[in-house]
Design a protein around this motif. Structure first.
Motif, mmCIF file in Angstrom:
data_model
loop_
_atom_site.group_PDB
_atom_site.id
_atom_site.type_symbol
_atom_site.label_atom_id
_atom_site.label_comp_id
_atom_site.label_asym_id
_atom_site.label_seq_id
_atom_site.Cartn_x
_atom_site.Cartn_y
_atom_site.Cartn_z
ATOM 1 N N LEU A 301 3.123 9.512 -6.470
ATOM 2 C CA LEU A 301 3.376 8.100 -6.169
ATOM 3 C C LEU A 301 4.644 7.895 -5.358
ATOM 4 C CD1 LEU A 301 2.372 6.417 -9.551
ATOM 5 C CD2 LEU A 301 1.015 6.629 -7.458
ATOM 6 N N SER A 341 3.194 2.752 -3.341
ATOM 7 C CA SER A 341 2.137 3.285 -4.200
ATOM 8 C C SER A 341 2.495 3.138 -5.674
ATOM 9 C CB SER A 341 1.884 4.755 -3.867
ATOM 10 O OG SER A 341 1.409 4.904 -2.547
ATOM 11 N N TRP A 345 0.216 1.124 -8.314
ATOM 12 C CA TRP A 345 -0.279 1.762 -9.538
ATOM 13 C C TRP A 345 0.035 0.893 -10.763
ATOM 14 C CZ3 TRP A 345 -3.648 5.458 -10.416
ATOM 15 C CH2 TRP A 345 -3.686 6.096 -11.659
ATOM 16 N N LYS A 369 -8.248 6.131 -14.587
ATOM 17 C CA LYS A 369 -6.873 6.422 -14.169
ATOM 18 C C LYS A 369 -6.511 7.873 -14.479
ATOM 19 C CE LYS A 369 -3.509 3.574 -14.592
ATOM 20 N NZ LYS A 369 -2.466 2.735 -15.209
#
Length: 491
Positions: A301, A341, A345, A369
């Motif tokens: 991420l 990101s 998320w 997820k």
């Protein structure tokens, strides 16, 4: 028996010409390589001082008549694959004795080494297979004559590979070889954003780090293996050599089963979900997810930021199960100029909890997820490397011809600290020898004498050599009870 066409491991960039046996005189006459086999040479060299620890500064003179020290000064700016550079490396820095002990599983010569196949990639790109040697000294001498750009290690056969054509049909077959795994960053190109193809950086190297963590613990905890050697491939990946005797004895069917055990990310195209796991999760998958969850936040991420653009966001939405939630997420992201990101998320849970979707099922969303985390972090192995007993793999400590870096062992206990940019190149190592100053030790009588120091100890290769030596010694210690048990059954 026709030579088997073998593509070198995944880090090889070129297609090699496969040359059977020792028929190289007519192929590489421009290099004037005279090849001869030395299987009958004396075994007394096995008990010489360890060649890994001998100062080679006066042991070899090149074709121009210069000593190694003078030659090094001339080649510090040369290409890493330059034949003279490689000759210096093989004669001064390659750990021949430790390689022998590792593959032989004993201090004394045995068929574990003598029947082992070696394959050489020559500087004219010819690929020479089915070579074998009774001792590390005979292997070393042939390498110094052939001066390959690199060499690979194959299985232990039922007889000497060189003699296979004289054997009855069907009697020549591979008996054992280390179970091996190959991690190559090109298999991550669809999800890494910082680099692609042969380029790597410390950010995308974390894919390899995460893979090592997952595979290593599974091999130890799930299969009971203990002696696992991880080696940097020299450019964009890593290799695992599982050296336990029970691993070496595995047939192809068992190797395929173990390879299949690690196959979680499936599918070739970018569209579609690549991880579809049954619930409840297998203990290995659950453990892998727990290992990788924090790495996903940091390495994926934050560092890769794979969902920042609109196109990337759509890929994330494809992996989520609820249409109403997807519409709400898309609307939120479209109204924001820049959203990382990490933020996107977090938005998944925050919008799901806010009631933006009346159809979302929390348990199903959680499972998707988890699948996304595994799709972006779980190892992507070249399964074909692991499935076959007769597969050849690049030897540890050879030099990658494209980068000049040495294929050094990786300390798995410090895998998070390994940085491929810190791995020494062969030219750097030769420079370190050239610049090294021999310390002077004063004796009690007042005379000055220079201490004997090996070339390896003069360089940044020493920690890697020591790591390999410790690994080999642990393997030999484990093999001794097995050898004693075999001897007892003879009486």
């Amino acid at each position: 028996m026709a030579p088997h066409k073998t593509t070198p491991d995944g880090d090889g960039d070129d297609t090699m010409q496969d040359i059977d046996d020792m028929q190289v005189d007519s192929v590489v006459t421009d290099e004037k390589i005279a090849v001869k086999n030395e299987d009958e040479e004396e075994l007394e060299h096995m008990f010489d001082d360890d060649l890994d620890m001998v100062d080679g500064s006066s042991a070899y003179k090149n074709s121009g008549g210069k000593t190694n020290a003078a030659a090094i000064s001339d080649i510090l700016s040369a290409s890493p694959s330059d034949p003279e550079v490689m000759l210096q490396f093989y004669s001064r820095l390659f750990p021949w004795r430790q390689l022998f002990r590792w593959l032989n599983h004993s201090e004394l010569p045995s068929t574990d080494f003598a029947n082992r196949e070696f394959a050489f990639t020559l500087h004219n790109e010819a690929y020479l297979r089915y070579q074998c040697y009774p001792t590390f000294e005979t292997l070393r001498r042939d390498v110094l004559k052939l001066n390959p750009s690199r060499f690979e290690i194959g299985p232990v056969y039922s007889a000497r590979p060189r003699d296979r054509k004289q054997l009855p049909k069907g009697s020549f077959k591979p008996l054992e070889k280390e179970l091996v795994f190959d991690i190559d960053l090109t298999d991550y190109d669809e999800i890494r954003t910082c680099c692609s193809k042969t380029k790597i950086c410390i950010k995308c190297w974390q894919f390899v780090t995460m893979a090592i963590k997952v595979v290593d613990v599974a091999l130890r905890d799930d299969f009971g293996f203990e002696h696992i050697l991880w080696v940097y491939s020299g450019r964009r990946g890593a290799h695992a050599w599982v050296c336990d005797k029970k691993a070496r004895k595995l047939d192809d069917a068992k190797r395929r089963a173990i390879a299949a055990y690690f196959e979680v990310v499936k599918g070739g195209s970018q569209s579609g979900k690549k991880v579809n796991l049954d619930r409840p999760l297998h203990p290995h998958i659950r453990r892998s997810h727990d290992i990788l969850r924090d790495d996903f936040k940091r390495n994926i991420l934050e560092d890769q930021d794979p969902f920042r653009t609109e196109k990337q966001s759509e890929r994330l939405l494809q992996l989520l199960p609820d249409r109403q939630l997807n519409d709400a997420l898309r609307e939120k992201w479209d109204s924001t100029i820049e959203r990382s990101s990490s933020d996107k998320w977090k938005d998944i849970d925050s919008l799901a909890e806010s009631g933006a979707s009346k159809t979302v099922i929390p348990k199903v969303l959680l499972e998707h997820k988890q699948d996304i985390i595994l799709e972006y972090t779980y190892p992507r192995l070249d399964a074909e490397v692991s499935k076959h007993l007769n597969h050849l793999l690049k030897s540890p400590f050879v030099v990658h011809p494209g980068t000049g870096k040495v294929c050094v062992p990786i300390d798995v206990s410090k895998v998070d600290e390994f940085d491929p940019d810190d791995v020494p190149t062969v030219v750097q190592l030769l420079k370190e020898i050239d610049q090294w100053k021999n310390p002077v030790k004063k004796e009690e009588d007042g005379d000055n004498t220079t201490s004997r120091v090996s070339d390896i100890e003069k360089t940044s290769l020493k920690p890697y050599h020591d790591l390999f030596s410790r690994f080999v010694q642990r393997l030999l210690n484990a093999e001794k009870p097995l050898q004693i048990k075999v001897e007892d059954t003879k009486y």
